[in-house]
Design a protein around this motif. Structure first.
Motif, PDB file in Angstrom:
ATOM      1  N   GLU A 188      12.862  26.752 -33.664  1.00 55.70           N
ATOM      2  CA  GLU A 188      14.120  27.219 -33.100  1.00 55.70           C
ATOM      3  C   GLU A 188      14.464  28.630 -33.580  1.00 55.70           C
ATOM      4  O   GLU A 188      15.034  29.432 -32.852  1.00 55.70           O
ATOM      5  N   ALA A 189      14.071  28.937 -34.802  1.00 58.67           N
ATOM      6  CA  ALA A 189      14.325  30.272 -35.350  1.00 58.67           C
ATOM      7  C   ALA A 189      13.290  31.296 -34.883  1.00 58.67           C
ATOM      8  O   ALA A 189      13.394  32.480 -35.228  1.00 58.67           O
ATOM      9  N   ASP A 190      12.300  30.859 -34.111  1.00 56.64           N
ATOM     10  CA  ASP A 190      11.230  31.724 -33.601  1.00 56.64           C
ATOM     11  C   ASP A 190      10.482  32.434 -34.732  1.00 56.64           C
ATOM     12  O   ASP A 190      10.267  33.650 -34.709  1.00 56.64           O
ATOM     13  N   VAL A 191      10.064  31.649 -35.713  1.00 59.47           N
ATOM     14  CA  VAL A 191       9.296  32.198 -36.821  1.00 59.47           C
ATOM     15  C   VAL A 191       7.952  32.747 -36.338  1.00 59.47           C
ATOM     16  O   VAL A 191       7.409  33.696 -36.918  1.00 59.47           O
ATOM     17  N   ALA A 192       7.440  32.184 -35.255  1.00 61.51           N
ATOM     18  CA  ALA A 192       6.160  32.669 -34.713  1.00 61.51           C
ATOM     19  C   ALA A 192       6.248  34.125 -34.278  1.00 61.51           C
ATOM     20  O   ALA A 192       5.230  34.817 -34.198  1.00 61.51           O
ATOM     21  N   GLY A 193       7.447  34.596 -34.003  1.00 60.68           N
ATOM     22  CA  GLY A 193       7.630  35.988 -33.590  1.00 60.68           C
ATOM     23  C   GLY A 193       7.837  36.942 -34.754  1.00 60.68           C
ATOM     24  O   GLY A 193       8.096  38.132 -34.531  1.00 60.68           O
ATOM     25  N   CYS A 194       7.727  36.445 -35.976  1.00 59.05           N
ATOM     26  CA  CYS A 194       7.948  37.290 -37.159  1.00 59.05           C
ATOM     27  C   CYS A 194       6.642  37.937 -37.620  1.00 59.05           C
ATOM     28  O   CYS A 194       5.566  37.352 -37.501  1.00 59.05           O
ATOM     29  N   ASP A 195       6.764  39.114 -38.161  1.00 58.54           N
ATOM     30  CA  ASP A 195       5.613  39.799 -38.749  1.00 58.54           C
ATOM     31  C   ASP A 195       5.358  39.321 -40.172  1.00 58.54           C
ATOM     32  O   ASP A 195       4.221  39.328 -40.649  1.00 58.54           O
ATOM     33  N   VAL A 196       6.434  38.918 -40.855  1.00 55.51           N
ATOM     34  CA  VAL A 196       6.340  38.491 -42.252  1.00 55.51           C
ATOM     35  C   VAL A 196       7.294  37.326 -42.476  1.00 55.51           C
ATOM     36  O   VAL A 196       8.407  37.312 -41.935  1.00 55.51           O
ATOM     37  N   VAL A 197       6.863  36.366 -43.274  1.00 62.08           N
ATOM     38  CA  VAL A 197       7.755  35.317 -43.769  1.00 62.08           C
ATOM     39  C   VAL A 197       7.762  35.404 -45.293  1.00 62.08           C
ATOM     40  O   VAL A 197       6.705  35.513 -45.923  1.00 62.08           O
ATOM     41  N   VAL A 198       8.955  35.368 -45.866  1.00 68.43           N
ATOM     42  CA  VAL A 198       9.117  35.387 -47.311  1.00 68.43           C
ATOM     43  C   VAL A 198       9.712  34.052 -47.742  1.00 68.43           C
ATOM     44  O   VAL A 198      10.796  33.681 -47.282  1.00 68.43           O
ATOM     45  N   ALA A 199       9.002  33.323 -48.584  1.00 69.19           N
ATOM     46  CA  ALA A 199       9.509  32.064 -49.133  1.00 69.19           C
ATOM     47  C   ALA A 199      10.161  32.379 -50.467  1.00 69.19           C
ATOM     48  O   ALA A 199       9.474  32.632 -51.452  1.00 69.19           O
ATOM     49  N   LEU A 212       3.458  26.137 -43.662  1.00 68.43           N
ATOM     50  CA  LEU A 212       3.889  26.004 -42.276  1.00 68.43           C
ATOM     51  C   LEU A 212       3.853  27.353 -41.551  1.00 68.43           C
ATOM     52  O   LEU A 212       3.407  27.442 -40.404  1.00 68.43           O
ATOM     53  N   ALA A 213       4.320  28.383 -42.220  1.00 72.41           N
ATOM     54  CA  ALA A 213       4.349  29.705 -41.587  1.00 72.41           C
ATOM     55  C   ALA A 213       2.947  30.166 -41.207  1.00 72.41           C
ATOM     56  O   ALA A 213       2.733  30.725 -40.114  1.00 72.41           O
ATOM     57  N   LYS A 214       1.986  29.906 -42.090  1.00 71.07           N
ATOM     58  CA  LYS A 214       0.624  30.387 -41.836  1.00 71.07           C
ATOM     59  C   LYS A 214      -0.132  29.490 -40.866  1.00 71.07           C
ATOM     60  O   LYS A 214      -0.776  29.982 -39.928  1.00 71.07           O
ATOM     61  N   THR A 215      -0.071  28.172 -41.079  1.00 71.00           N
ATOM     62  CA  THR A 215      -0.922  27.270 -40.291  1.00 71.00           C
ATOM     63  C   THR A 215      -0.311  26.882 -38.949  1.00 71.00           C
ATOM     64  O   THR A 215      -1.027  26.709 -37.969  1.00 71.00           O
ATOM     65  N   GLU A 216       1.011  26.723 -38.886  1.00 73.47           N
ATOM     66  CA  GLU A 216       1.654  26.281 -37.652  1.00 73.47           C
ATOM     67  C   GLU A 216       2.122  27.428 -36.771  1.00 73.47           C
ATOM     68  O   GLU A 216       2.191  27.292 -35.550  1.00 73.47           O
ATOM     69  N   PHE A 217       2.435  28.580 -37.401  1.00 69.37           N
ATOM     70  CA  PHE A 217       3.008  29.677 -36.631  1.00 69.37           C
ATOM     71  C   PHE A 217       2.195  30.961 -36.717  1.00 69.37           C
ATOM     72  O   PHE A 217       2.566  31.971 -36.131  1.00 69.37           O
ATOM     73  N   ALA A 218       1.094  30.919 -37.465  1.00 71.65           N
ATOM     74  CA  ALA A 218       0.155  32.054 -37.550  1.00 71.65           C
ATOM     75  C   ALA A 218       0.862  33.363 -37.899  1.00 71.65           C
ATOM     76  O   ALA A 218       0.571  34.421 -37.332  1.00 71.65           O
ATOM     77  N   VAL A 219       1.800  33.295 -38.836  1.00 67.59           N
ATOM     78  CA  VAL A 219       2.486  34.508 -39.283  1.00 67.59           C
ATOM     79  C   VAL A 219       1.479  35.397 -40.015  1.00 67.59           C
ATOM     80  O   VAL A 219       0.780  34.923 -40.913  1.00 67.59           O
ATOM     81  N   PRO A 220       1.391  36.677 -39.653  1.00 64.43           N
ATOM     82  CA  PRO A 220       0.353  37.530 -40.245  1.00 64.43           C
ATOM     83  C   PRO A 220       0.451  37.708 -41.757  1.00 64.43           C
ATOM     84  O   PRO A 220      -0.556  37.830 -42.445  1.00 64.43           O
ATOM     85  N   ARG A 221       1.684  37.715 -42.281  1.00 70.26           N
ATOM     86  CA  ARG A 221       1.853  38.001 -43.708  1.00 70.26           C
ATOM     87  C   ARG A 221       2.865  37.031 -44.306  1.00 70.26           C
ATOM     88  O   ARG A 221       3.995  36.936 -43.832  1.00 70.26           O
ATOM     89  N   VAL A 222       2.443  36.325 -45.333  1.00 70.42           N
ATOM     90  CA  VAL A 222       3.323  35.368 -46.003  1.00 70.42           C
ATOM     91  C   VAL A 222       3.418  35.751 -47.479  1.00 70.42           C
ATOM     92  O   VAL A 222       2.401  35.840 -48.175  1.00 70.42           O
ATOM     93  N   VAL A 223       4.635  35.971 -47.928  1.00 72.50           N
ATOM     94  CA  VAL A 223       4.901  36.344 -49.318  1.00 72.50           C
ATOM     95  C   VAL A 223       5.736  35.234 -49.945  1.00 72.50           C
ATOM     96  O   VAL A 223       6.724  34.791 -49.365  1.00 72.50           O
TER      97      VAL A 223
END
Length: 229
Positions: free
Chosen positions: A59-70, A84-95
C-alpha cells in the motif's frame, strides 16, 4: 531519490530530515500512533503502518522506492523489513540500523541488507579516521558487493606525495573517489596532485586493501598492517 524509512524514532527522523535537506523524497513508516509526529519532519510523507506486513508495504508502494532504510529500535524488525524490501519488492538499496552490536553478524545480504550501520563500528571508524596517519582505515562495508570504503591519510613520506593521480598505479578493483584536503572535498581528476595530509577515500574490494596500502604508503606499511575491520 524516493526513500522509505521504517521507524520514526530519533534515528529515523534524523535520517529523514538529513535526506530531505539533501533534496530527496522521504516516506516515514511508523506502526505506533504515539510516534506519528508529522510536525517533527513536516516535509516527509508519514504512513501509519506495520513495515513487517506485506500488505502495508504494498500500500505504501515500497516497490517504487530507490532505497529502504530499516531504522526501528528492534533488530528483529529491521531484519524482517530488510528481507521483505529486497526479496518481495526488489528495492535496489537496503540500509539497516543495528541497535545491538552483538547482532551485527546477522545483517548480511542473506537478510537483504546491502549496508549495515552499527553505532560502535561507526564510532570506532571515526576515531581511527581522526587519529590515524599512514595506515588504511576501513570506514564502511558494502556487503552485497563485498566492497569497502577505506581512508588513508598521507604522511609526508608517502611515495607519491606531490605527484599527479595519473602517476599512481591504483590496483584493479579499487577506485579513488574523493580527496579531503582541509575543509574541502575534492573530486579527483587524473591531473590533480596529492599532498601530504590529504585524506584519500577509496572504494575497493577487501582482497586488494593490502595492495592499495602498499601502493599509497609504500611496501613497509603493509608489514605494519593491523586489521581494523
Amino acid at each position: 531519490m524516493r526513500i522509505a524509512i521504517a521507524g520514526a524514532g530519533n534515528v529515523g527522523r534524523s535520517i529523514a530530515q538529513e535526506l530531505i535537506d539533501n533534496g530527496h523524497q522521504v516516506m516515514l513508516i511508523e506502526r505506533q500512533p504515539k510516534m506519528l509526529r508529522p510536525d517533527r519532519v513536516p516535509a516527509a510523507d508519514w504512513v501509519l503502518a506495520d513495515a513487517c506486513e506485506l500488505a502495508s508495504l504494498e500500500e505504501a508502494d515500497v516497490a517504487g522506492c530507490d532505497v529502504v532504510v530499516a531504522a526501528t529500535g528492534d533488530d528483529k524488525v529491521n531484519l524482517v523489513v530488510s528481507l521483505l524490501a529486497k526479496t518481495e519488492f526488489a528495492v535496489p538499496r537496503v540500509v539497516a540500523w543495528v541497535n545491538r552490536a552483538e547482532n551485527e553478524w546477522l545483517f548480511t545480504e542473506q537478510w537483504g541488507v546491502d549496508v549495515a550501520v552499527s553505532k560502535p563500528r561507526v564510532m570506532a571508524a571515526l576515531v581511527e579516521e581522526a587519529v590515524t596517519v599512514g595506515d588504511l582505515v576501513r570506514l564502511m562495508t558494502f556487503r552485497q558487493g563485498e566492497a569497502n570504503l577505506v581512508e588513508i591519510t598521507l604522511p609526508p613520506t608517502a611515495p607519491y606525495v606531490g605527484q599527479a593521480i595519473h602517476a599512481v598505479p591504483i590496483p584493479r578493483d579499487a577506485a579513488l573517489v574523493a580527496i579531503v584536503r582541509g575543509k574541502r572535498v575534492l573530486v579527483p581528476t587524473p591531473d590533480d596532485p596529492i599532498e601530504a595530509g590529504d585524506e584519500l577515500v577509496f572504494v575497493c574490494t577487501a582482497a586488494v586493501e593490502d595492495d592499495v596500502r602498499a601502493v599509497i604508503l609504500g611496501p613497509p606499511s603493509a608489514d605494519r598492517h593491523r586489521d581494523r575491520a
